[in-house]
Scaffold this motif. Structure first.
Motif, PDB file in Angstrom:
ATOM      1  N   HIS A  38       0.826  -1.189  -0.017  1.00 47.92           N
ATOM      2  CA  HIS A  38      -0.076  -0.013   0.013  1.00 47.92           C
ATOM      3  C   HIS A  38       0.939   1.174  -0.057  1.00 47.92           C
ATOM      4  O   HIS A  38       1.910   1.292   0.697  1.00 47.92           O
ATOM      5  N   VAL A  39       0.631   2.139  -0.800  1.00 47.69           N
ATOM      6  CA  VAL A  39       1.268   3.374  -1.159  1.00 47.69           C
ATOM      7  C   VAL A  39       0.310   4.611  -1.153  1.00 47.69           C
ATOM      8  O   VAL A  39      -0.931   4.401  -1.262  1.00 47.69           O
ATOM      9  N   ARG A  40       0.843   5.956  -1.017  1.00 48.97           N
ATOM     10  CA  ARG A  40       0.366   6.722  -0.864  1.00 48.97           C
ATOM     11  C   ARG A  40       1.039   8.034  -1.547  1.00 48.97           C
ATOM     12  O   ARG A  40       2.322   8.132  -1.453  1.00 48.97           O
ATOM     13  N   ARG A  41       0.464   9.131  -1.779  1.00 52.90           N
ATOM     14  CA  ARG A  41       1.196  10.318  -2.078  1.00 52.90           C
ATOM     15  C   ARG A  41       1.899  10.900  -0.913  1.00 52.90           C
ATOM     16  O   ARG A  41       1.164  10.914   0.293  1.00 52.90           O
ATOM     17  N   MET A  42       3.055  11.732  -1.028  1.00 55.83           N
ATOM     18  CA  MET A  42       3.809  12.133   0.211  1.00 55.83           C
ATOM     19  C   MET A  42       4.617  13.619  -0.607  1.00 55.83           C
ATOM     20  O   MET A  42       5.168  13.396  -1.705  1.00 55.83           O
ATOM     21  N   SER A  44       7.204  16.043  -1.064  1.00 52.20           N
ATOM     22  CA  SER A  44       8.748  16.168  -0.572  1.00 52.20           C
ATOM     23  C   SER A  44       8.979  17.710  -0.787  1.00 52.20           C
ATOM     24  O   SER A  44       9.180  18.139  -1.874  1.00 52.20           O
ATOM     25  N   PRO A  45       9.101  18.527   0.269  1.00 50.65           N
ATOM     26  CA  PRO A  45       9.268  19.899   0.397  1.00 50.65           C
ATOM     27  C   PRO A  45      10.767  20.184  -0.243  1.00 50.65           C
ATOM     28  O   PRO A  45      10.768  21.044  -0.928  1.00 50.65           O
ATOM     29  N   LEU A  46      11.902  19.460  -0.095  1.00 51.84           N
ATOM     30  CA  LEU A  46      13.080  19.731  -0.711  1.00 51.84           C
ATOM     31  C   LEU A  46      13.311  19.479  -2.221  1.00 51.84           C
ATOM     32  O   LEU A  46      13.961  20.032  -2.823  1.00 51.84           O
ATOM     33  N   ARG A  47      12.291  18.853  -2.880  1.00 51.50           N
ATOM     34  CA  ARG A  47      12.170  18.515  -4.262  1.00 51.50           C
ATOM     35  C   ARG A  47      11.027  19.402  -4.845  1.00 51.50           C
ATOM     36  O   ARG A  47      10.932  19.682  -5.925  1.00 51.50           O
ATOM     37  N   GLY A  48      10.224  19.942  -3.982  1.00 52.82           N
ATOM     38  CA  GLY A  48       9.051  20.606  -4.731  1.00 52.82           C
ATOM     39  C   GLY A  48       8.090  20.059  -5.311  1.00 52.82           C
ATOM     40  O   GLY A  48       7.502  20.586  -6.128  1.00 52.82           O
ATOM     41  N   ALA A  49       8.055  18.578  -5.037  1.00 52.97           N
ATOM     42  CA  ALA A  49       7.035  17.824  -5.733  1.00 52.97           C
ATOM     43  C   ALA A  49       6.629  16.601  -4.700  1.00 52.97           C
ATOM     44  O   ALA A  49       7.083  16.496  -3.733  1.00 52.97           O
ATOM     45  N   ASP A  50       5.619  16.049  -5.196  1.00 51.92           N
ATOM     46  CA  ASP A  50       5.037  14.788  -4.761  1.00 51.92           C
ATOM     47  C   ASP A  50       5.711  13.751  -5.292  1.00 51.92           C
ATOM     48  O   ASP A  50       6.352  13.511  -6.297  1.00 51.92           O
ATOM     49  N   GLY A  52       5.758   9.106  -4.040  1.00 52.02           N
ATOM     50  CA  GLY A  52       5.324   8.057  -3.471  1.00 52.02           C
ATOM     51  C   GLY A  52       5.938   7.782  -2.121  1.00 52.02           C
ATOM     52  O   GLY A  52       6.933   7.881  -2.066  1.00 52.02           O
ATOM     53  N   PHE A  53       5.053   7.278  -1.220  1.00 54.13           N
ATOM     54  CA  PHE A  53       5.320   6.614   0.127  1.00 54.13           C
ATOM     55  C   PHE A  53       4.771   5.185   0.319  1.00 54.13           C
ATOM     56  O   PHE A  53       3.676   5.157   0.389  1.00 54.13           O
ATOM     57  N   LEU A  54       5.691   4.287   0.233  1.00 55.05           N
ATOM     58  CA  LEU A  54       5.113   2.848   0.424  1.00 55.05           C
ATOM     59  C   LEU A  54       5.153   2.692   1.928  1.00 55.05           C
ATOM     60  O   LEU A  54       6.108   2.693   2.612  1.00 55.05           O
ATOM     61  N   PRO A  86       8.746  11.263  -8.982  1.00 56.40           N
ATOM     62  CA  PRO A  86      10.015  10.638  -9.529  1.00 56.40           C
ATOM     63  C   PRO A  86      10.502   9.606  -8.647  1.00 56.40           C
ATOM     64  O   PRO A  86      11.604   8.845  -9.123  1.00 56.40           O
ATOM     65  N   LYS A  87       9.946   9.119  -7.587  1.00 53.52           N
ATOM     66  CA  LYS A  87      10.446   8.250  -6.817  1.00 53.52           C
ATOM     67  C   LYS A  87       9.288   7.677  -5.767  1.00 53.52           C
ATOM     68  O   LYS A  87       8.306   8.470  -5.598  1.00 53.52           O
ATOM     69  N   ILE A  88       9.799   6.619  -5.273  1.00 54.95           N
ATOM     70  CA  ILE A  88       8.967   5.918  -4.121  1.00 54.95           C
ATOM     71  C   ILE A  88       9.751   5.839  -2.843  1.00 54.95           C
ATOM     72  O   ILE A  88      10.553   4.944  -3.184  1.00 54.95           O
ATOM     73  N   ARG A  89       9.523   6.387  -1.666  1.00 57.40           N
ATOM     74  CA  ARG A  89      10.439   6.278  -0.798  1.00 57.40           C
ATOM     75  C   ARG A  89       9.709   4.959   0.236  1.00 57.40           C
ATOM     76  O   ARG A  89       8.485   4.879   0.520  1.00 57.40           O
TER      77      ARG A  89
END
Length: 134
Positions: A38-42, A44-50, A52-54, A86-89
């Motif tokens: 299960h994953v969700r949007r997160m 990322s302030p340092l990227r200025g972008a959303d 994913g967060f697993l 751009p990635k999933i953490r």
């Protein structure tokens, strides 16, 4: 995890308007799922972008060795591309990363060695003010 938490999780996964999304994996010819992520949007302030967060990935012990983890990671990667992430953490315990674990083959280990729960339960929370919004 108790039944109430489990019920809430499945409610979120099955709610098309909730941010948590679930992926089930099946062995060909079987109708019972053997893996879940299960994953969700997160943000990322340092990227200025959303990104994913697993939150979690699980493969049933009897299904391990059948590339179920790899299949889930592939589905998650495709999902991230569709969402423009751009990635999933994923933050997981070091014990979960055994040499046979699919993360070793599908993921990139970061330099970060620990995660923290803030605040610690016995800790007093200092006074703060939320940053004003226009």
């Amino acid at each position: 995890m108790n039944e109430e938490i489990l019920g809430n999780l499945w409610h979120w996964i099955l709610d098309k308007d909730h941010e948590v999304e679930g992926f089930l994996a099946f062995i060909k010819g079987q109708s019972k799922p053997c893996g879940l992520a299960h994953v969700r949007r997160m943000p990322s302030p340092l990227r200025g972008a959303d990104i994913g967060f697993l939150d979690d990935l699980f493969v049933a012990p009897q299904a391990r060795g059948n590339n179920i983890g790899e299949a889930l990671f592939k589905a998650l990667n495709n999902h991230a591309k569709q969402k423009g992430w751009p990635k999933i953490r994923w933050i997981t315990a070091p014990a979960a990363c055994t040499t046979n674990y699919p993360l070793r083959r599908c993921g990139i280990h970061t330099r970060w060695k620990s995660s923290w729960n803030i605040p610690r339960p016995e800790q007093d929370i200092p006074q703060f003010r939320r940053a004003p919004r226009p």
